[in-house]
Design a protein around this motif. Structure first.
Motif, PDB file in Angstrom:
ATOM      1  N   VAL A   1      17.474  -1.972  -9.446  1.00  0.00           N
ATOM      2  CA  VAL A   1      16.786  -2.214  -8.182  1.00  0.00           C
ATOM      3  C   VAL A   1      15.674  -1.191  -7.994  1.00  0.00           C
ATOM      4  O   VAL A   1      15.676  -0.123  -8.609  1.00  0.00           O
ATOM      5  N   HIS A   2      14.724  -1.548  -7.139  1.00  0.00           N
ATOM      6  CA  HIS A   2      13.682  -0.606  -6.725  1.00  0.00           C
ATOM      7  C   HIS A   2      13.472  -0.806  -5.237  1.00  0.00           C
ATOM      8  O   HIS A   2      13.319  -1.929  -4.761  1.00  0.00           O
ATOM      9  N   TRP A   3      13.456   0.302  -4.499  1.00  0.00           N
ATOM     10  CA  TRP A   3      13.406   0.247  -3.045  1.00  0.00           C
ATOM     11  C   TRP A   3      12.095   0.795  -2.513  1.00  0.00           C
ATOM     12  O   TRP A   3      11.604   1.825  -2.984  1.00  0.00           O
ATOM     13  N   PHE A   4      11.539   0.088  -1.524  1.00  0.00           N
ATOM     14  CA  PHE A   4      10.358   0.542  -0.801  1.00  0.00           C
ATOM     15  C   PHE A   4      10.742   0.757   0.659  1.00  0.00           C
ATOM     16  O   PHE A   4      11.226  -0.157   1.316  1.00  0.00           O
ATOM     17  N   ASN A   5      10.515   1.968   1.168  1.00  0.00           N
ATOM     18  CA  ASN A   5      10.756   2.274   2.574  1.00  0.00           C
ATOM     19  C   ASN A   5       9.589   1.728   3.387  1.00  0.00           C
ATOM     20  O   ASN A   5       8.444   2.061   3.140  1.00  0.00           O
ATOM     21  N   ILE A   6       9.891   0.903   4.371  1.00  0.00           N
ATOM     22  CA  ILE A   6       8.838   0.324   5.192  1.00  0.00           C
ATOM     23  C   ILE A   6       8.956   0.760   6.646  1.00  0.00           C
ATOM     24  O   ILE A   6       7.979   1.014   7.303  1.00  0.00           O
ATOM     25  N   ASP A   7      10.176   0.876   7.144  1.00  0.00           N
ATOM     26  CA  ASP A   7      10.363   1.093   8.581  1.00  0.00           C
ATOM     27  C   ASP A   7      11.412   2.168   8.839  1.00  0.00           C
ATOM     28  O   ASP A   7      12.470   1.882   9.366  1.00  0.00           O
ATOM     29  N   GLY A   8      11.130   3.398   8.445  1.00  0.00           N
ATOM     30  CA  GLY A   8      12.024   4.506   8.743  1.00  0.00           C
ATOM     31  C   GLY A   8      13.456   4.315   8.291  1.00  0.00           C
ATOM     32  O   GLY A   8      14.377   4.565   9.053  1.00  0.00           O
ATOM     33  N   GLY A   9      13.658   3.862   7.087  1.00  0.00           N
ATOM     34  CA  GLY A   9      15.007   3.667   6.567  1.00  0.00           C
ATOM     35  C   GLY A   9      15.307   2.233   6.209  1.00  0.00           C
ATOM     36  O   GLY A   9      16.256   1.954   5.492  1.00  0.00           O
ATOM     37  N   ARG A  10      14.517   1.306   6.697  1.00  0.00           N
ATOM     38  CA  ARG A  10      14.646  -0.096   6.292  1.00  0.00           C
ATOM     39  C   ARG A  10      13.485  -0.406   5.366  1.00  0.00           C
ATOM     40  O   ARG A  10      12.438   0.217   5.435  1.00  0.00           O
ATOM     41  N   GLY A  11      13.691  -1.380   4.520  1.00  0.00           N
ATOM     42  CA  GLY A  11      12.604  -1.688   3.620  1.00  0.00           C
ATOM     43  C   GLY A  11      12.842  -2.934   2.805  1.00  0.00           C
ATOM     44  O   GLY A  11      13.580  -3.823   3.198  1.00  0.00           O
ATOM     45  N   VAL A  12      12.204  -2.939   1.661  1.00  0.00           N
ATOM     46  CA  VAL A  12      12.293  -4.044   0.716  1.00  0.00           C
ATOM     47  C   VAL A  12      13.014  -3.531  -0.519  1.00  0.00           C
ATOM     48  O   VAL A  12      12.660  -2.488  -1.067  1.00  0.00           O
ATOM     49  N   LEU A  13      14.034  -4.261  -0.937  1.00  0.00           N
ATOM     50  CA  LEU A  13      14.796  -3.911  -2.127  1.00  0.00           C
ATOM     51  C   LEU A  13      14.571  -4.997  -3.168  1.00  0.00           C
ATOM     52  O   LEU A  13      14.991  -6.136  -2.977  1.00  0.00           O
ATOM     53  N   LEU A  14      13.861  -4.638  -4.235  1.00  0.00           N
ATOM     54  CA  LEU A  14      13.658  -5.567  -5.344  1.00  0.00           C
ATOM     55  C   LEU A  14      14.879  -5.471  -6.254  1.00  0.00           C
ATOM     56  O   LEU A  14      15.313  -4.370  -6.599  1.00  0.00           O
ATOM     57  N   ASP A  15      15.418  -6.601  -6.660  1.00  0.00           N
ATOM     58  CA  ASP A  15      16.630  -6.622  -7.477  1.00  0.00           C
ATOM     59  C   ASP A  15      16.394  -7.518  -8.682  1.00  0.00           C
ATOM     60  O   ASP A  15      16.080  -8.695  -8.540  1.00  0.00           O
TER      61      ASP A  15
ATOM     62  N   GLU B   1       0.829  -1.210   0.000  1.00  0.00           N
ATOM     63  CA  GLU B   1       0.000   0.000   0.000  1.00  0.00           C
ATOM     64  C   GLU B   1       0.864   1.262   0.000  1.00  0.00           C
ATOM     65  O   GLU B   1       0.670   2.185   0.780  1.00  0.00           O
ATOM     66  N   LEU B   2       1.806   1.266  -0.925  1.00  0.00           N
ATOM     67  CA  LEU B   2       2.717   2.396  -1.090  1.00  0.00           C
ATOM     68  C   LEU B   2       2.585   2.964  -2.491  1.00  0.00           C
ATOM     69  O   LEU B   2       2.326   2.225  -3.446  1.00  0.00           O
ATOM     70  N   PRO B   3       2.791   4.266  -2.649  1.00  0.00           N
ATOM     71  CA  PRO B   3       2.703   4.866  -3.986  1.00  0.00           C
ATOM     72  C   PRO B   3       3.855   4.406  -4.867  1.00  0.00           C
ATOM     73  O   PRO B   3       4.931   4.070  -4.386  1.00  0.00           O
ATOM     74  N   LEU B   4       3.603   4.413  -6.162  1.00  0.00           N
ATOM     75  CA  LEU B   4       4.621   4.013  -7.118  1.00  0.00           C
ATOM     76  C   LEU B   4       4.475   4.865  -8.365  1.00  0.00           C
ATOM     77  O   LEU B   4       3.470   4.779  -9.065  1.00  0.00           O
ATOM     78  N   ALA B   5       5.458   5.690  -8.635  1.00  0.00           N
ATOM     79  CA  ALA B   5       5.463   6.481  -9.866  1.00  0.00           C
ATOM     80  C   ALA B   5       6.151   5.659 -10.943  1.00  0.00           C
ATOM     81  O   ALA B   5       7.203   5.076 -10.716  1.00  0.00           O
ATOM     82  N   GLU B   6       5.555   5.584 -12.118  1.00  0.00           N
ATOM     83  CA  GLU B   6       6.099   4.789 -13.222  1.00  0.00           C
ATOM     84  C   GLU B   6       7.555   5.129 -13.512  1.00  0.00           C
ATOM     85  O   GLU B   6       8.361   4.259 -13.788  1.00  0.00           O
ATOM     86  N   GLU B   7       7.902   6.419 -13.445  1.00  0.00           N
ATOM     87  CA  GLU B   7       9.263   6.811 -13.786  1.00  0.00           C
ATOM     88  C   GLU B   7      10.298   6.338 -12.769  1.00  0.00           C
ATOM     89  O   GLU B   7      11.488   6.354 -13.026  1.00  0.00           O
ATOM     90  N   ASP B   8       9.842   5.882 -11.595  1.00  0.00           N
ATOM     91  CA  ASP B   8      10.758   5.387 -10.572  1.00  0.00           C
ATOM     92  C   ASP B   8      11.298   3.994 -10.890  1.00  0.00           C
ATOM     93  O   ASP B   8      12.264   3.567 -10.294  1.00  0.00           O
ATOM     94  N   ILE B   9      10.663   3.269 -11.776  1.00  0.00           N
ATOM     95  CA  ILE B   9      11.035   1.884 -12.035  1.00  0.00           C
ATOM     96  C   ILE B   9      12.029   1.828 -13.191  1.00  0.00           C
ATOM     97  O   ILE B   9      11.668   1.665 -14.333  1.00  0.00           O
ATOM     98  N   GLN B  10      13.305   2.004 -12.858  1.00  0.00           N
ATOM     99  CA  GLN B  10      14.329   2.009 -13.888  1.00  0.00           C
ATOM    100  C   GLN B  10      15.322   0.865 -13.743  1.00  0.00           C
ATOM    101  O   GLN B  10      15.939   0.472 -14.712  1.00  0.00           O
TER     102      GLN B  10
END
Length: 122
Positions: free
Chosen positions: A41-55, A29-38
């Motif tokens: 990797v793509h990173w989602f902030n979940i816990d104040g600096g920690r998150g999920v890194l898609l690679d 349930e996080l926003p995603l701008a199309e231009e961000d997906i380059q």
């Protein structure tokens, strides 16, 4: 302060970064701008600096798939600490303007990334 001083991101290895980023944006349930997906990797902030890194692994050898990241403020000191304690270096230190990192296996063959950020997540 400890050389390796905080838990970083969980790494999820994906086949299609665009498709995966859109899917994870929905379930997190996080926003995603199309231009961000380059990529690679793509990173989602979940816990104040920690998150999920898609690679999408376009810059990785097929045998390099760490499952999580640890952070340090001194990548060279962390590297020496891992080597001194028997960690098997899988990917040597790589450096750019944003991060420095390396990958190693522990005694149970778990693959880990250690990263030093040269910038701050907003």
């Amino acid at each position: 302060m400890n050389t390796i001083n905080r838990l970083g991101d969980v790494l999820i290895h994906v086949k299609d970064l665009n498709k995966s980023a859109k899917w994870y944006a929905k379930i997190l349930e996080l926003p995603l701008a199309e231009e961000d997906i380059q990529g690679p990797v793509h990173w989602f902030n979940i816990d104040g600096g920690r998150g999920v890194l898609l690679d999408d692994n376009r810059n990785n050898s097929s045998h390099v798939r760490p499952s999580f990241m640890l952070h340090t403020d001194d990548i060279d000191k962390a590297y020496q600490l891992v080597v001194k304690n028997g960690g098997e270096i899988i990917r040597e230190i790589e450096r750019d303007e944003m991060v420095s990192f390396f990958n190693f296996k522990d005694m149970d063959e778990n693959m880990v990334m250690i990263c030093q950020q040269h910038y701050k997540h907003e």
